[in-house]
Design a protein around this motif. Structure first.
Motif, short mmCIF file in Angstrom:
data_model
loop_
_atom_site.label_atom_id
_atom_site.label_comp_id
_atom_site.label_asym_id
_atom_site.label_seq_id
_atom_site.Cartn_x
_atom_site.Cartn_y
_atom_site.Cartn_z
N ASN A 106 -16.85 19.10 45.21
CA ASN A 106 -16.94 20.57 45.21
C ASN A 106 -15.92 21.23 46.11
O ASN A 106 -15.57 22.39 45.92
CB ASN A 106 -18.36 21.01 45.63
CG ASN A 106 -19.37 20.69 44.56
OD1 ASN A 106 -19.03 20.61 43.39
ND2 ASN A 106 -20.62 20.51 44.96
N ASN A 107 -15.42 20.50 47.11
CA ASN A 107 -14.43 21.06 48.03
C ASN A 107 -12.99 20.84 47.55
O ASN A 107 -12.05 21.26 48.22
CB ASN A 107 -14.60 20.43 49.41
CG ASN A 107 -15.95 20.74 50.00
OD1 ASN A 107 -16.42 21.86 49.90
ND2 ASN A 107 -16.59 19.73 50.58
N ALA A 108 -12.81 20.17 46.42
CA ALA A 108 -11.47 19.86 45.91
C ALA A 108 -10.82 21.11 45.32
O ALA A 108 -11.50 22.04 44.89
CB ALA A 108 -11.55 18.78 44.85
N ASP A 109 -9.50 21.11 45.30
CA ASP A 109 -8.74 22.23 44.73
C ASP A 109 -8.96 22.24 43.22
O ASP A 109 -8.58 21.30 42.53
CB ASP A 109 -7.26 22.03 45.05
CG ASP A 109 -6.40 23.20 44.61
OD1 ASP A 109 -6.69 23.80 43.55
OD2 ASP A 109 -5.43 23.51 45.30
N PRO A 110 -9.56 23.31 42.67
CA PRO A 110 -9.86 23.32 41.23
C PRO A 110 -8.63 23.33 40.34
O PRO A 110 -8.68 22.86 39.21
CB PRO A 110 -10.68 24.60 41.05
CG PRO A 110 -10.43 25.43 42.25
CD PRO A 110 -10.00 24.51 43.35
N THR A 111 -7.51 23.82 40.84
CA THR A 111 -6.29 23.84 40.03
C THR A 111 -5.63 22.46 40.01
O THR A 111 -5.29 21.94 38.95
CB THR A 111 -5.30 24.88 40.57
OG1 THR A 111 -5.94 26.15 40.61
CG2 THR A 111 -4.07 24.96 39.69
N LEU A 112 -5.45 21.87 41.18
CA LEU A 112 -4.78 20.57 41.25
C LEU A 112 -5.64 19.44 40.67
O LEU A 112 -5.11 18.44 40.20
CB LEU A 112 -4.43 20.24 42.71
CG LEU A 112 -3.40 21.16 43.36
CD1 LEU A 112 -3.22 20.79 44.82
CD2 LEU A 112 -2.07 21.07 42.63
N CYS A 113 -6.95 19.59 40.70
CA CYS A 113 -7.84 18.51 40.26
C CYS A 113 -8.51 18.80 38.92
O CYS A 113 -9.50 18.16 38.58
CB CYS A 113 -8.90 18.27 41.33
SG CYS A 113 -8.24 17.76 42.92
N ARG A 114 -7.98 19.72 38.14
CA ARG A 114 -8.67 20.15 36.92
C ARG A 114 -8.89 19.04 35.90
O ARG A 114 -9.87 19.05 35.19
CB ARG A 114 -7.96 21.33 36.29
CG ARG A 114 -6.62 21.04 35.72
CD ARG A 114 -6.00 22.25 35.05
NE ARG A 114 -4.59 22.03 34.84
CZ ARG A 114 -3.64 22.49 35.61
NH1 ARG A 114 -3.94 23.22 36.64
NH2 ARG A 114 -2.38 22.22 35.36
N ASP A 115 -8.00 18.06 35.80
CA ASP A 115 -8.17 16.98 34.83
C ASP A 115 -8.54 15.66 35.48
O ASP A 115 -8.46 14.61 34.84
CB ASP A 115 -6.88 16.81 34.01
CG ASP A 115 -6.60 18.00 33.12
OD1 ASP A 115 -7.57 18.62 32.65
OD2 ASP A 115 -5.40 18.31 32.89
N ALA A 116 -8.95 15.70 36.72
CA ALA A 116 -9.25 14.45 37.44
C ALA A 116 -10.55 13.85 36.92
O ALA A 116 -11.52 14.55 36.64
CB ALA A 116 -9.37 14.72 38.92
N VAL A 117 -10.56 12.54 36.77
CA VAL A 117 -11.78 11.79 36.44
C VAL A 117 -12.02 10.86 37.62
O VAL A 117 -11.21 9.99 37.91
CB VAL A 117 -11.62 10.98 35.13
CG1 VAL A 117 -12.86 10.14 34.87
CG2 VAL A 117 -11.34 11.90 33.97
N CYS A 118 -13.11 11.07 38.30
CA CYS A 118 -13.41 10.29 39.49
C CYS A 118 -14.39 9.17 39.14
O CYS A 118 -15.41 9.43 38.49
CB CYS A 118 -14.03 11.18 40.56
SG CYS A 118 -12.97 12.56 41.05
N PRO A 119 -14.10 7.97 39.56
CA PRO A 119 -15.07 6.89 39.33
C PRO A 119 -16.29 7.11 40.21
O PRO A 119 -16.18 7.67 41.30
CB PRO A 119 -14.31 5.63 39.73
CG PRO A 119 -13.25 6.09 40.65
CD PRO A 119 -12.92 7.49 40.25
N PRO A 120 -17.47 6.70 39.75
CA PRO A 120 -18.65 6.87 40.60
C PRO A 120 -18.50 6.04 41.88
O PRO A 120 -18.04 4.90 41.82
CB PRO A 120 -19.80 6.38 39.75
CG PRO A 120 -19.21 5.70 38.57
CD PRO A 120 -17.77 6.09 38.49
N ALA A 121 -18.86 6.61 43.01
CA ALA A 121 -18.76 5.89 44.28
C ALA A 121 -19.76 4.75 44.29
O ALA A 121 -20.91 4.92 43.89
CB ALA A 121 -19.01 6.85 45.43
N ASP A 122 -19.33 3.61 44.75
CA ASP A 122 -20.17 2.41 44.74
C ASP A 122 -20.79 2.18 46.12
O ASP A 122 -20.78 1.07 46.64
CB ASP A 122 -19.31 1.21 44.32
CG ASP A 122 -20.15 0.03 43.88
OD1 ASP A 122 -21.33 0.24 43.55
OD2 ASP A 122 -19.63 -1.10 43.86
N CYS A 123 -21.28 3.26 46.72
CA CYS A 123 -21.91 3.16 48.04
C CYS A 123 -22.96 4.27 48.13
O CYS A 123 -22.92 5.23 47.37
CB CYS A 123 -20.85 3.31 49.14
SG CYS A 123 -19.89 4.82 49.06
#
Length: 159
Positions: A106-123
């Protein structure tokens, strides 16, 4: 032996001769370059085509809706079985259970990260952190990378 003398005098004949030789030299060089290129098969070229020399084609049996397509018609060295229109249902059974990842932090830059796919954290959630990029990470991934160094360098320049 006479020493080599340089003359600053250039006649119109010199310029005309050199300007006539330049296109001829370019043509010779490009012809030599074209001869060294890999040949391209061209249907209807007649006779043996260099690209297809030494290629042995296997016999094919075309079952409907496929039809035999000759090398000349297909533009290939060997014949093909070809179908003009065929509907193949898409098989997505292999993707069962896969997810598209999790959303960006939620704190990420919405413009720079608009197409980012984050893997689920394994912790566990208490062991996760956000480093200013798009995704939430586990603390075990907190290694200093070249991207971190570049970011800190840019931060120093701004300050």
């Amino acid at each position: 032996a006479e020493p080599l003398r340089l003359s600053a005098r250039v006649t119109c004949a010199d310029v005309a001769m050199k300007s006539a030789l330049l296109p001829a030299a370019v043509a010779l060089l490009s012809a030599g370059w074209a001869a060294g290129r890999y040949p391209v098969y061209s249907p209807g070229a007649g006779g043996s085509v260099e690209t297809c020399d030494g290629i042995a084609c296997k016999p094919i049996d075309c079952k409907p809706p496929f039809k035999y397509k000759s090398p000349e018609d297909a533009g290939t060295c060997c014949p093909l079985c070809w179908a003009e229109s065929i509907d193949v249902p898409e098989d997505r059974s292999w993707a069962k259970g896969m997810t598209g990842g999790v959303g960006m932090n939620n704190n990420a830059d919405p413009t720079l990260c608009r197409d980012a796919v984050c893997p689920p954290a394994d912790c566990p959630e208490y062991d996760q952190f956000f480093d200013g990029r798009c995704c939430t990470k586990c603390k075990t991934a907190a290694a200093v990378t070249p991207a971190d160094l570049a970011k800190s360098f840019n931060d120093q320049k701004v300050a």
